[in-house]
Scaffold this motif. Structure first.
Motif, PDB file in Angstrom:
ATOM      1  N   LYS A  12       0.833  -1.207   0.000  1.00  0.00           N
ATOM      2  CA  LYS A  12       0.000   0.000   0.000  1.00  0.00           C
ATOM      3  C   LYS A  12       0.869   1.259   0.000  1.00  0.00           C
ATOM      4  O   LYS A  12       0.585   2.221  -0.722  1.00  0.00           O
ATOM      5  CB  LYS A  12      -0.925   0.000   1.220  1.00  0.00           C
ATOM      6  CG  LYS A  12      -1.872   1.166   1.229  1.00  0.00           C
ATOM      7  CD  LYS A  12      -2.850   1.079   2.384  1.00  0.00           C
ATOM      8  CE  LYS A  12      -3.789   2.265   2.337  1.00  0.00           C
ATOM      9  NZ  LYS A  12      -4.767   2.233   3.399  1.00  0.00           N
ATOM     10  N   GLN A  13       1.940   1.280   0.796  1.00  0.00           N
ATOM     11  CA  GLN A  13       2.827   2.443   0.849  1.00  0.00           C
ATOM     12  C   GLN A  13       3.574   2.623  -0.468  1.00  0.00           C
ATOM     13  O   GLN A  13       3.775   3.744  -0.932  1.00  0.00           O
ATOM     14  CB  GLN A  13       3.829   2.300   2.010  1.00  0.00           C
ATOM     15  CG  GLN A  13       3.194   2.350   3.374  1.00  0.00           C
ATOM     16  CD  GLN A  13       2.479   3.680   3.610  1.00  0.00           C
ATOM     17  OE1 GLN A  13       2.952   4.734   3.221  1.00  0.00           O
ATOM     18  NE2 GLN A  13       1.315   3.609   4.242  1.00  0.00           N
ATOM     19  N   ASN A  16       1.229   4.159  -2.926  1.00  0.00           N
ATOM     20  CA  ASN A  16       1.100   5.599  -2.643  1.00  0.00           C
ATOM     21  C   ASN A  16       2.276   6.373  -3.216  1.00  0.00           C
ATOM     22  O   ASN A  16       2.098   7.457  -3.780  1.00  0.00           O
ATOM     23  CB  ASN A  16       0.981   5.848  -1.133  1.00  0.00           C
ATOM     24  CG  ASN A  16      -0.372   5.451  -0.590  1.00  0.00           C
ATOM     25  OD1 ASN A  16      -1.351   5.397  -1.328  1.00  0.00           O
ATOM     26  ND2 ASN A  16      -0.424   5.153   0.701  1.00  0.00           N
ATOM     27  N   ARG A  19       1.876   6.663  -6.964  1.00  0.00           N
ATOM     28  CA  ARG A  19       0.901   7.691  -7.344  1.00  0.00           C
ATOM     29  C   ARG A  19       1.531   9.075  -7.331  1.00  0.00           C
ATOM     30  O   ARG A  19       1.165   9.944  -8.091  1.00  0.00           O
ATOM     31  CB  ARG A  19      -0.297   7.652  -6.402  1.00  0.00           C
ATOM     32  CG  ARG A  19      -1.257   6.550  -6.709  1.00  0.00           C
ATOM     33  CD  ARG A  19      -2.539   6.679  -5.897  1.00  0.00           C
ATOM     34  NE  ARG A  19      -3.176   5.390  -5.814  1.00  0.00           N
ATOM     35  CZ  ARG A  19      -3.144   4.588  -4.762  1.00  0.00           C
ATOM     36  NH1 ARG A  19      -2.528   4.950  -3.673  1.00  0.00           N
ATOM     37  NH2 ARG A  19      -3.747   3.419  -4.790  1.00  0.00           N
ATOM     38  N   TRP A  67      -3.217   2.558  -9.096  1.00  0.00           N
ATOM     39  CA  TRP A  67      -1.874   3.043  -8.795  1.00  0.00           C
ATOM     40  C   TRP A  67      -0.968   3.086 -10.020  1.00  0.00           C
ATOM     41  O   TRP A  67       0.129   3.619  -9.952  1.00  0.00           O
ATOM     42  CB  TRP A  67      -1.236   2.198  -7.701  1.00  0.00           C
ATOM     43  CG  TRP A  67      -1.124   0.757  -8.048  1.00  0.00           C
ATOM     44  CD1 TRP A  67      -2.041  -0.219  -7.809  1.00  0.00           C
ATOM     45  CD2 TRP A  67      -0.035   0.144  -8.712  1.00  0.00           C
ATOM     46  NE1 TRP A  67      -1.603  -1.407  -8.284  1.00  0.00           N
ATOM     47  CE2 TRP A  67      -0.360  -1.210  -8.845  1.00  0.00           C
ATOM     48  CE3 TRP A  67       1.179   0.580  -9.215  1.00  0.00           C
ATOM     49  CZ2 TRP A  67       0.478  -2.128  -9.457  1.00  0.00           C
ATOM     50  CZ3 TRP A  67       2.014  -0.330  -9.816  1.00  0.00           C
ATOM     51  CH2 TRP A  67       1.659  -1.665  -9.935  1.00  0.00           C
TER      52      TRP A  67
END
Length: 183
Positions: A12-13, A16, A19, A67
């Motif tokens: 998930k990080q 991010n 993105r 993403w």
């Protein structure tokens, strides 16, 4: 600034960070290591053209992962162009040999041989410069030009009346007169 060792390796990080669009190569590689996601370098032609990898079933069902940013897609398309250009360059030698064989073959008609020779010459030297005269005027200024008269009574813009004729060596494709305009 963070070092690579300090960055979170949670998917998930990483998504991010992707993105945000900084250090794409590093984050894509890290994401591939953590999740088994296929790196952009290993995408095939179809995946590169679509800007995303195939799903686990080998298809492209569903929406694209959120993403995968426009920068990732641009990188994928750049790689597709590079890959396609490389493939075309491999065939260039065979193509030029074929053209030369056709040009030298006496069984090939003269027009085709001349077209091949012209094509090869233009590829090596560029097309010959063509002089274009852009003095033609069409529009309201031409209509007014006939009405304008100098103080001495002579026309301000002489109008030359004439008729267009096609030269003998040009093909007469469509020389029908244009329909008259109504005001």
């Amino acid at each position: 600034m963070w070092t690579v060792a300090e960055l979170s390796r949670k998917p998930k990080q990483i998504r991010n960070r992707l993105r945000r669009g900084r250090n794409l190569e590093r984050d894509l590689q890290m994401y591939a290591e953590e999740t088994g996601f296929k790196p952009v370098e290993e995408w095939d032609y179809v995946e590169l053209a679509r800007g995303r990898p195939r799903d686990k079933d080998g298809g492209f069902r569903g929406s694209a992962p959120k993403w995968i940013t426009p920068k990732v897609v641009a990188e994928a398309k750049k790689r597709l162009q590079d890959k396609a250009f490389g493939s075309l360059m491999q065939a260039a030698g065979v193509a030029s040999k074929t053209l030369i064989e056709l040009m030298k073959d006496p069984d090939t008609d003269a027009r085709t041989r001349a077209d091949i020779a012209k094509f090869i010459y233009e590829q090596l030297n560029g097309k010959a410069a063509v002089k274009v005269d852009v003095e033609a005027k069409i529009g309201p200024a031409d209509f007014l030009a006939g009405a304008l008269v100098l103080d001495d009574g002579s026309p301000a813009h002489p109008i030359i009346n004439g008729e267009f004729t096609a030269e003998d060596d040009e093909e007469e494709e469509d020389l029908r007169p244009l329909p008259e305009r109504r005001p």
